[in-house]
Each structure stands twice: as structure tokens, then as C-alpha cells.
Scaffold this motif. Structure first.
Motif, PDB file in Angstrom:
ATOM      1  N   PRO A 286     -18.203  16.757  11.526  1.00 31.75           N
ATOM      2  CA  PRO A 286     -18.811  15.478  11.925  1.00 31.75           C
ATOM      3  C   PRO A 286     -18.002  14.242  11.545  1.00 31.75           C
ATOM      4  N   ASN A 287     -17.197  14.325  10.484  1.00 27.21           N
ATOM      5  CA  ASN A 287     -16.458  13.135  10.055  1.00 27.21           C
ATOM      6  C   ASN A 287     -15.260  12.819  10.950  1.00 27.21           C
ATOM      7  N   ARG A 288     -14.824  13.772  11.773  1.00 23.66           N
ATOM      8  CA  ARG A 288     -13.626  13.547  12.584  1.00 23.66           C
ATOM      9  C   ARG A 288     -13.982  13.186  14.024  1.00 23.66           C
ATOM     10  N   SER A 289     -14.844  12.193  14.174  1.00 27.23           N
ATOM     11  CA  SER A 289     -15.212  11.744  15.514  1.00 27.23           C
ATOM     12  C   SER A 289     -14.048  11.067  16.219  1.00 27.23           C
ATOM     13  N   ASP A 290     -13.002  10.690  15.472  1.00 25.43           N
ATOM     14  CA  ASP A 290     -11.837  10.077  16.115  1.00 25.43           C
ATOM     15  C   ASP A 290     -11.145  11.035  17.071  1.00 25.43           C
ATOM     16  N   CYS A 291     -11.340  12.337  16.849  1.00 21.86           N
ATOM     17  CA  CYS A 291     -10.702  13.320  17.721  1.00 21.86           C
ATOM     18  C   CYS A 291     -11.615  13.769  18.859  1.00 21.86           C
ATOM     19  N   LEU A 292     -12.681  12.998  19.118  1.00 22.12           N
ATOM     20  CA  LEU A 292     -13.523  13.265  20.288  1.00 22.12           C
ATOM     21  C   LEU A 292     -12.969  12.525  21.507  1.00 22.12           C
ATOM     22  N   SER A 293     -11.667  12.339  21.537  1.00 22.31           N
ATOM     23  CA  SER A 293     -11.009  11.685  22.671  1.00 22.31           C
ATOM     24  C   SER A 293      -9.579  12.196  22.751  1.00 22.31           C
ATOM     25  N   MET A 294      -8.992  12.101  23.940  1.00 19.94           N
ATOM     26  CA  MET A 294      -7.611  12.533  24.102  1.00 19.94           C
ATOM     27  C   MET A 294      -6.670  11.641  23.295  1.00 19.94           C
ATOM     28  N   LEU A 295      -6.936  10.327  23.261  1.00 24.86           N
ATOM     29  CA  LEU A 295      -6.084   9.440  22.479  1.00 24.86           C
ATOM     30  C   LEU A 295      -6.211   9.736  20.991  1.00 24.86           C
ATOM     31  N   GLY A 296      -7.420  10.045  20.544  1.00 22.40           N
ATOM     32  CA  GLY A 296      -7.606  10.393  19.145  1.00 22.40           C
ATOM     33  C   GLY A 296      -6.831  11.640  18.774  1.00 22.40           C
ATOM     34  N   VAL A 297      -6.876  12.651  19.638  1.00 21.32           N
ATOM     35  CA  VAL A 297      -6.105  13.873  19.392  1.00 21.32           C
ATOM     36  C   VAL A 297      -4.615  13.567  19.455  1.00 21.32           C
ATOM     37  N   ALA A 298      -4.223  12.667  20.365  1.00 20.84           N
ATOM     38  CA  ALA A 298      -2.810  12.301  20.475  1.00 20.84           C
ATOM     39  C   ALA A 298      -2.313  11.671  19.177  1.00 20.84           C
ATOM     40  N   TYR A 299      -3.108  10.779  18.574  1.00 21.76           N
ATOM     41  CA  TYR A 299      -2.729  10.187  17.288  1.00 21.76           C
ATOM     42  C   TYR A 299      -2.590  11.264  16.218  1.00 21.76           C
ATOM     43  N   GLU A 300      -3.509  12.228  16.220  1.00 29.12           N
ATOM     44  CA  GLU A 300      -3.468  13.313  15.233  1.00 29.12           C
ATOM     45  C   GLU A 300      -2.224  14.169  15.415  1.00 29.12           C
TER      46      GLU A 300
ATOM     47  N   ARG B 102       3.284   7.876   9.768  1.00 26.49           N
ATOM     48  CA  ARG B 102       3.015   8.815  10.869  1.00 26.49           C
ATOM     49  C   ARG B 102       1.567   8.723  11.328  1.00 26.49           C
ATOM     50  N   LEU B 103       0.667   8.454  10.380  1.00 29.53           N
ATOM     51  CA  LEU B 103      -0.748   8.284  10.738  1.00 29.53           C
ATOM     52  C   LEU B 103      -1.012   6.936  11.397  1.00 29.53           C
ATOM     53  N   GLN B 104       0.022   6.091  11.431  1.00 27.33           N
ATOM     54  CA  GLN B 104      -0.063   4.732  11.973  1.00 27.33           C
ATOM     55  C   GLN B 104      -1.091   3.891  11.212  1.00 27.33           C
ATOM     56  N   PHE B 105      -1.069   4.080   9.863  1.00 30.05           N
ATOM     57  CA  PHE B 105      -1.831   3.232   8.954  1.00 30.05           C
ATOM     58  C   PHE B 105      -0.899   2.121   8.479  1.00 30.05           C
ATOM     59  N   GLU B 106      -1.397   0.912   8.448  1.00 25.41           N
ATOM     60  CA  GLU B 106      -0.607  -0.190   7.900  1.00 25.41           C
ATOM     61  C   GLU B 106      -0.588  -0.064   6.384  1.00 25.41           C
ATOM     62  N   VAL B 107       0.599  -0.098   5.767  1.00 24.32           N
ATOM     63  CA  VAL B 107       0.690   0.153   4.336  1.00 24.32           C
ATOM     64  C   VAL B 107       1.688  -0.808   3.699  1.00 24.32           C
ATOM     65  N   LYS B 108       1.319  -1.311   2.518  1.00 24.81           N
ATOM     66  CA  LYS B 108       2.195  -2.120   1.688  1.00 24.81           C
ATOM     67  C   LYS B 108       2.271  -1.461   0.321  1.00 24.81           C
ATOM     68  N   THR B 109       3.366  -1.722  -0.394  1.00 22.92           N
ATOM     69  CA  THR B 109       3.512  -1.133  -1.730  1.00 22.92           C
ATOM     70  C   THR B 109       3.703  -2.238  -2.764  1.00 22.92           C
ATOM     71  N   GLU B 110       3.087  -2.053  -3.906  1.00 20.63           N
ATOM     72  CA  GLU B 110       3.279  -2.917  -5.068  1.00 20.63           C
ATOM     73  C   GLU B 110       3.522  -2.014  -6.252  1.00 20.63           C
ATOM     74  N   ASP B 111       4.757  -2.000  -6.737  1.00 21.56           N
ATOM     75  CA  ASP B 111       5.203  -1.025  -7.735  1.00 21.56           C
ATOM     76  C   ASP B 111       4.983   0.372  -7.152  1.00 21.56           C
ATOM     77  N   THR B 112       4.115   1.184  -7.767  1.00 23.59           N
ATOM     78  CA  THR B 112       3.837   2.527  -7.214  1.00 23.59           C
ATOM     79  C   THR B 112       2.418   2.605  -6.662  1.00 23.59           C
ATOM     80  N   THR B 113       1.885   1.464  -6.267  1.00 22.50           N
ATOM     81  CA  THR B 113       0.537   1.417  -5.685  1.00 22.50           C
ATOM     82  C   THR B 113       0.648   1.130  -4.195  1.00 22.50           C
ATOM     83  N   PHE B 114      -0.106   1.900  -3.402  1.00 20.91           N
ATOM     84  CA  PHE B 114      -0.121   1.710  -1.954  1.00 20.91           C
ATOM     85  C   PHE B 114      -1.377   0.929  -1.567  1.00 20.91           C
ATOM     86  N   ILE B 115      -1.196  -0.103  -0.766  1.00 20.24           N
ATOM     87  CA  ILE B 115      -2.331  -0.854  -0.210  1.00 20.24           C
ATOM     88  C   ILE B 115      -2.393  -0.498   1.274  1.00 20.24           C
TER      89      ILE B 115
END
Length: 804
Positions: A171-185, A440-453
Motif C-alpha cells: 500500500p505504501n508504494r502508490s507511486d508505482c500505480l502508474s507507468m511514469l512511477g514505474v519508469a522512475y523506479e 538516481r531516485l531524482q531526490f533533490e539533495v544537499k550535503t552539510e559535512d556528512t549530513t544529507f538534506i
């Protein structure tokens, strides 16, 4: 979710990876692929043919003689029985030598004297389910559009050469209830990019806002509503490629406009709805909660009564759709539709769920709203659908959109350290590797020292906390690459508790005695819920029962077992022996959960033992049922504490029923079902028992003590006691055992007489008494002394006299 391998290729570069290899990679990354289906794997030799001539078969009224061009040197004659075959059609033809599903081979043959060189096929004959075939071709052959090439591969045109991956989504992976969602995966798994579809279509100078206004009176249930207007639409079939993709995803094609909305649902995961603008009857759309008792006739021609918590789309006066569930028949797109109002919206999942459940209308659209759609795709989905309607229905898109937008959903921003990721996973993943995974997941990410935002896109609504990010890292890093360790420290072997051991022993004993285990519903109707209850309480009714037959929690197991016996007898299974170990539920208060207790019950009817060769046959009776219980109690080591006492229990035979007492506490009963109940339930003579298991399973059994076989002889005395008819044999036996002292080792009943030689109101019960001492030989005087005490006790306490 059914995923087309060929369709997926339009969004990502699969790098020559086969469908089976892709399925393995997806499964290893955390989404199980339950299967890969290739419908055309067994189909060969099916091409597009052109029907040049079609005339009635000279010798059969229901057959047609067709001359078909297969793109070869000369046309061939084929005999066809389809009603809709006609001259000028392009059809699927299984040529001579072709193989169809089920290993059905096509051979040259003669039908009523006319030669047939192949078969003109329906879609069912090519392996497509009837419920998915367009209604125009549900009965008869399938007719291709006129622009297909004669002689081309019909299987490829019908997309049957595709491979379909079935994803088993949690149930938590509703993002893959679409072709685009599966394409991102898949892009994240393969480390490639996603190619998004073109959503820009040309629009006219007319404005959509001149045609409709939107008002939302329930902003919490509908924070975003978008409408587009498309004019001059020509309703017809959708393109063949679109129809085949819909059928592969278990959706039946209807017409170009409806098919496009379903296509976008599969592509974007965003449900859309198309209204016939001219049928709306107004220039406004008002979204509101329904009035209690308000009605709507939905697209399935059913009149539905709405509740106050259902969300509806209205024309300002009456509902034209149940939001997120189903449209109304009064605004349905049909053959005469020329102007379409296209709806794309964000509806609250719980609101959609309430309406879907109340009306039993669970659909692809409602399932997506319930699990959550991506709010950032709502506009794109509307634009993409409008572009396709313009392209495949000759529509004219009016400029702009009309919307109400109070949406306040923001992307989740989560901070997590590299140290925590490695500590939880037990790994030594580098910062670069983690950054690569988030990229690869296309998440926007920034780093501060060894912490990921990390800013998580709204399409991944399942990621809200640090542990969700850790899971993403783990699955894309590869579960197979996570280190394994053995537990450290002192360990204790697992084992069964004493109660579990006794429960298993009881089951093994009953099965060894010839009873089969049954598992019946804990839910029953109100009448049966209180039948045979050992503890009388008010029955518990469910707040939302699935039916009246399953509306109450049971207080006894027996009614369910009797239903099973009745079911078997109705099917000529004459001898039935069943048991069940299960829970009963006793009410405490309306505000508290019920108490749950374990019971053991059994039901037996028919022949218990037969040796037909010797002419022996024994039917089930009270003593069979009681004997089974005595063996069970002996197995559990509690037989010394068990007493049977005659009882009158509602629904049981008045003279063949006994209560079962354990240490003076009533824990169950055994006996025959009342004849009237047997008649009402179409049962034969049936014997049952039911016990509370808590006491006997929890009883601490003393270790076994063995004694040597007696070396000295025993003495037996038989006595026949005349007593009043109301005196129970068990009472006499207890008196004898108590009075017999240490020398009396065994007491058994061997005869009961109530015949004509007995005075009225009296009966004779005969007992056999065995005396012995393991250390010496008894004298007659010792036995007589002990025996006289027994005779005196039964006389004084039960008024018994020796029968002369």
C-alpha cells in the motif's frame, strides 16, 4: 499493477535488458514482480487479411464463404461463422500451419463441402479475455482499422507480442500505480533518465473560463480542481495501439475520449473524468458534500442514495458525478458528444474510500485516490489528456484552465547523517555512493559535512522519516550486499509453552481418534451467536457487518460445526466427525473490547465403526462421544478430576446430555443434539461436546509414577444395587470408591436393569469391584470387612439394597 514492457521503453532506455531480467532487478530492489506474462508465446502464423469477397455458404445458413487477401501471391478461401464478417474488412487470419492458444493448430479443411484455408479470428481466440474486448467486437471477429497493412503481423499490431510484468505493490508504494512511477523506479535501478511525455497542445483563441466557472464548497475534501474545455470533438474508436495497451492493463476500451482518460490514469496515475459539456445543463461546476438522502444515477445505470460524507460534483443543482468514484449517467460522454469538460482533481483519499465502500464501487480511479495521487501531476495529466483528445478526436483545446487551488502540500525535507545510515544498515557506504542513490531516485539533495538534506518529490508520499530514506539506500545499494552477522551473547532454544504443548497433544489425540479438524467463522447471525453458550452473555454485534449472517461474534463453536455437518450430510457424506479449537467472545461493556476465551468442540454423526465382512457396524452414540473425551482427559492427565453429571441444556437431548465438571467447576458438556434442532438443521442423530480449555490446558500434571505388576492375586466382588430411578450411577460409584478404602483398586459398571421384574420406580445397577494389596495376598476376612463398609455406605447414603 500491470506494466507493459514495450510501453515502458518509451520512457527509459532499458539497455537491451529482457523483461525477465528486469523483473528480477525490480524484485531485488524491493517491489515483488509476481509474474511476467507473454500472451503470444504460443501463437504463430497470424497475419492481417483483407476480405475481398464474402457470400453465404451454399450448404450452411450460418457460415460465410470469404475470399481473403493475405498479402501473398493469391487470395485464399476461408469459411467463417462470425455474424459480423463482411466484404472490405481487415481481419486477423490464422493461416494454415498457425498455432493458437491451447496448442490449437490450424489445418486445411473442408466445411460442408467447401475448402477452408485458415481461420478468421476473434480476439478471444487469440487469448484476450472477453470482458476486455470492445463491445463492438465482443461477439464475432475483430476488425482492424483500415490503415493497417495487409499481410503484416497481427500479433504485433494487437500488442500481444508484448510482455506484461505484474507488480505486487504494497500500500505504501502508490507511486508505482502508474507507468511514469514505474519508469522512475526502473530508472533509479538502472541509473538512467526518464523521458517525460509531451503535454503541450495547441489551443484556440477562445478561453475555457468563458465556458465554465468552478466553485469548491468542501476545500478539505477537494483542495484542487482543474477543468479544461475541448470543443468540436468527434467520438469514435481510439487508436489501435491505445486500445491494446488498455486491454493489457485489464481495462476495456470504449471510445477515444474515455480511453484517453483511462490511458492517462495508467500513464500518470492521475484519474480523470470527461463530462459531456452540453449535458451538464449549466456553466458552473460546484463541488460539495452530498445532502443526506440525495440520489444520483451513475454510469452503470444504478440509482444510488448518497450520504452527507460523500463528495459530489454538481452542475449547481444536481450531482453529475461521485467524486473520485464514478460519473453520472446524466453527463456521460457518448456518440453525440461534441464538447468535453475534462476534470483533473485531488480528492481526499478517505472521502473517496467512504463513498467507494458504501456503494461497493471500487475502481482503478478510487484505488489511486485512496492511496494518494501526486498533486504535482494533476495539471500535467490534464494537459496531456487534452493534447491526446485534440490529436485523436479532432478536438479544439480552449485556452487556459479553470481551477480552484487551495492545495498546501509541500515536499518532505528530511535530514539524515551518513553515520546513521551505516549504523542502521551495518555497512560502510561512502558519501559518494549515498549521493548517487539519491540522485538516481531524482531526490533533490544537499550535503552539510556528512549530513544529507533530502527534498523528497511529492510523487513519493511514502517517504516522510529518516528510516524511509535508509530503506531507499538499502534497497538500491542492494539487499544482497548488506553484511550478515550471527547473533552474539547467550541464546536459549525456542520451544512450546506448556499450554501450546497440550493444545497440540489434544489435536493429535482427536485426529488419531478419527476426527478431522475444522475451522469455522467466528462471526455468525444473532440467533446462532448465543446457542450452546457455556457462559451466558449478551451477544456482540459488529459495527459494520459484511452481512446479517456474519453480524455477531460467537459465544460457542458448536453452531458453526453443526453447519459444517449439515453441509456434508446434504452432499451424501453420511459419517462426519469434526473438532475445532477456537475462540469465543464474551461481552464486557460497550466501551471495552470483548473477552476472548479458547474452547474445544466436536460434532459426530453417522457410523463410528464398521467391519462389514464380519457384519459389525456401530453407530455413534453418547458413549462414543463420552469415550473420546475420557481418552482426551486421560491424555492430558486430568481424568482423575473429571466428573460427569446429567444436565438439561437448551438445544440438547433432555436424557442424553451431561455436564462436565473439573474440580467442581462446570467446564463443558457432552450429549446429543435435541431432535427438534436436528430436524430444523436437516441433521441425523448427532453428538457433540464443547469444553473450556483454559483450566485443563493450564493444569500442572504430576510426573508419571510407575508401579510394578502385582505379584499377588486380586479378589473381585460383583454387586447389583436396587435404587430409585433418579439415583445416578456416578453418584453410587463415588460412594463406593470413598468407602472402599485403600484395598479397593477398581470399580466399573457392567449392567443396568429396569425390566418387568423390578418394582415401579426402581432400577438395578451392577458394579464389579476389584480388591488387592500389592504387598501381600488378601484374606477373605479382609475383603469381606472392606466390602461390608461399601454395602453399608451405599445403603445409608443412597438408599440402595442388594438385589436378591
Amino acid at each position: 499493477m500491470f506494466v507493459s514492457y514495450k510501453w515502458l521503453k518509451e520512457y527509459i532506455d532499458l539497455k537491451d535488458i529482457s523483461a525477465e531480467e528486469l523483473a528480477e532487478k525490480i524484485t531485488r530492489s524491493g517491489i515483488e514482480v509476481e509474474g511476467v506474462e507473454h500472451k503470444a508465446s504460443s501463437i504463430k502464423g497470424v497475419v492481417v487479411g483483407y476480405v475481398m469477397e464474402c457470400e453465404k455458404h451454399p450448404n450452411a445458413d450460418k457460415l460465410n464463404k470469404c475470399l481473403v487477401d493475405l498479402g501473398g501471391e493469391a487470395p485464399v478461401q476461408i469459411i467463417c461463422g462470425a455474424k459480423n464478417v463482411a466484404k472490405g474488412q481487415k481481419v486477423a487470419v490464422a493461416t494454415v500451419g498457425a498455432v493458437l492458444p491451447g496448442n490449437f493448430k490450424i489445418k486445411k479443411s473442408k466445411l460442408r463441402g467447401e475448402e477452408s484455408n485458415g481461420m478468421i479470428c476473434s480476439l478471444q481466440e487469440l487469448g484476450i479475455e472477453g470482458k476486455l474486448i470492445p463491445k463492438d467486437f465482443a461477439e464475432g471477429i475483430y476488425v482492424f482499422p483500415s490503415d493497417v497493412e495487409v499481410g503484416s503481423d497481427a500479433i504485433a499490431l494487437l500488442n500481444l507480442d508484448d510482455k506484461i510484468l505484474e507488480l505486487g505493490l504494497t500500500p505504501n508504494r502508490s507511486d508505482c500505480l502508474s507507468m511514469l512511477g514505474v519508469a522512475y523506479e526502473v530508472a533509479a535501478i538502472l541509473g538512467t533518465d526518464v523521458k517525460l511525455p509531451n503535454t503541450k497542445g495547441e489551443s484556440s483563441v477562445e478561453k475555457a473560463s468563458d465556458y465554465v466557472s468552478i466553485k469548491v464548497e468542501a476545500p478539505e475534501e477537494n483542495p484542487l480542481y482543474v477543468a479544461k474545455i475541448i470543443k468540436n470533438v468527434k467520438i469514435g474508436p481510439s487508436p489501435l495501439w491505445m486500445q491494446t495497451r488498455l486491454m493489457a492493463a485489464d481495462i476495456r476500451p470504449h471510445n477515444n475520449v474515455v480511453d484517453i482518460t483511462n490511458y492517462i490514469l495508467l500513464e500518470y496515475g492521475q484519474p480523470l473524468h470527461a463530462f459531456d459539456y452540453d449535458k451538464l445543463g449549466s456553466k458552473e461546476i460546484i463541488v460539495r458534500l452530498a445532502h443526506e438522502g440525495e440520489t444520483i444515477i451513475t454510469l452503470d445505470d444504478s440509482k444510488r442514495t448518497l450520504k452527507a460524507n460523500h463528495l459530489v460534483i454538481t452542475n449547481g443543482k444536481e450531482p453529475v458525478a461521485m467524486a473520485g468514484v464514478m460519473g453520472g449517467a446524466n453527463s456521460e460522454v457518448g456518440d453525440t458528444t461534441t464538447t468535453v469538460l475534462l476534470e483533473s482533481a485531488y480528492f481526499n483519499g478517505q472521502t473517496v474510500r467512504n463513498a467507494s465502500k458504501d456503494h461497493g464501487l471500487r475502481s482503478e480511479a478510487s484505488a489511486r485516490f485512496e492511496k494518494g495521487v501526486d498533486p504535482n501531476r494533476i495539471h500535467d495529466a490534464a494537459e496531456r489528456a487534452a493534447k491526446l483528445i485534440a490529436e485523436y478526436a479532432d478536438g479544439e483545446i480552449l485556452e487556459g484552465i479553470v481551477e480552484v487551488n487551495t492545495m498546501k502540500i509541500e515536499p518532505a525535507v528530511i535530514e539524515i547523517s551518513l553515520e546513521k545510515i551505516n549504523r542502521v544498515l551495518g555497512t560502510e557506504i561512502t558519501e559518494t555512493q549515498v549521493l548517487d542513490i539519491f540522485t538516481r531516485l531524482q531526490f533533490e539533495v544537499k550535503t552539510e559535512d556528512t549530513t544529507f538534506i533530502v527534498t523528497v518529490p511529492t510523487r513519493r508520499g511514502d517517504i516522510t522519516i529518516q528510516e524511509d530514506l535508509i530503506e531507499e539506500v538499502a534497497r538500491l545499494y542492494g539487499y544482497d550486499h548488506l553484511p550478515t552477522t550471527l547473533p552474539t551473547g547467550a541464546t536459549t532454544p525456542g520451544g512450546l509453552t506448556d499450554v501450546q504443548s497440550k493444545r497440540r497433544a489434544a489435536k493429535r489425540y482427536l485426529e488419531g481418534a478419527g476426527l478431522y479438524q475444522a475451522i469455522t467463522y467466528s462471526l455468525t447471525n444473532e440467533e446462532k451467536s448465543t446457542m450452546y453458550a457455556l457462559d451466558k452473555r449478551e451477544p456482540i454485534r459488529l459495527a459494520m457487518p459484511m452481512s446479517e449472517e456474519r453480524s455477531h461474534l460467537r459465544l460457542s463453536i458448536l453452531p458453526g460445526l453443526l453447519d459444517v455437518v449439515s453441509y456434508n450430510l446434504a452432499r451424501k457424506n453420511e459419517s462426519v466427525a469434526l473438532y475445532e479449537v477456537g475462540s469465543v467472545f464474551l461481552k464486557t461493556t460497550d466501551q471495552e473490547q470483548p473477552e476472548e476465551f479458547e474452547h474445544l468442540a466436536g460434532a459426530i454423526t453417522g457410523i463410528w465403526h464398521s467391519q462389514l465382512w464380519q457384519g459389525e457396524k456401530k453407530s455413534v452414540d453418547f458413549f462414543v462421544a463420552k469415550g473420546i473425551l475420557e481418552g482426551l482427559f486421560d491424555k492430558l492427565g486430568v481424568s482423575h478430576s473429571i466428573v460427569y453429571r446429567a444436565a438439561a441444556i437448551e438445544g440438547m437431548h433432555p436424557g442424553r446430555t451431561a455436564e462436565i465438571l473439573w474440580n467442581d467447576e462446570v467446564i463443558g458438556f457432552v450429549g446429543q443434539i435435541h431432535p427438534q434442532v436436528q430436524k430444523d438443521m436437516d441433521l441425523k442423530e448427532t453428538y457433540v461436546f464443547e469444553l473450556k480449555t483454559a483450566s485443563i490446558f493450564a493444569n500442572e500434571v504430576q510426573p508419571l509414577h510407575y508401579t510394578s505388576i502385582p505379584r499377588f492375586p486380586s479378589m473381585t466382588r460383583d454387586i447389583a444395587l436396587v435404587v430409585d430411578r433418579n439415583v445416578e450411577a456416578g453418584t453410587l460409584q463415588q460412594i463406593i470408591v470413598s468407602a472402599g478404602g485403600s484395598l479397593l483398586k477398581e470399580v466399573s459398571i457392567f449392567d443396568l436393569y429396569e425390566g418387568e421384574h423390578m418394582e415401579p420406580g426402581k432400577k438395578s445397577i451392577a458394579f464389579s469391584l476389584k480388591y488387592f494389596d500389592p504387598e501381600r495376598t488378601l484374606t477373605d476376612e479382609e475383603v469381606v470387612k472392606a466390602h461390608d463398609k461399601v454395602l453399608e455406605a451405599v445403603k445409608q447414603q443412597a438408599g440402595a439394597e442388594l438385589r436378591g
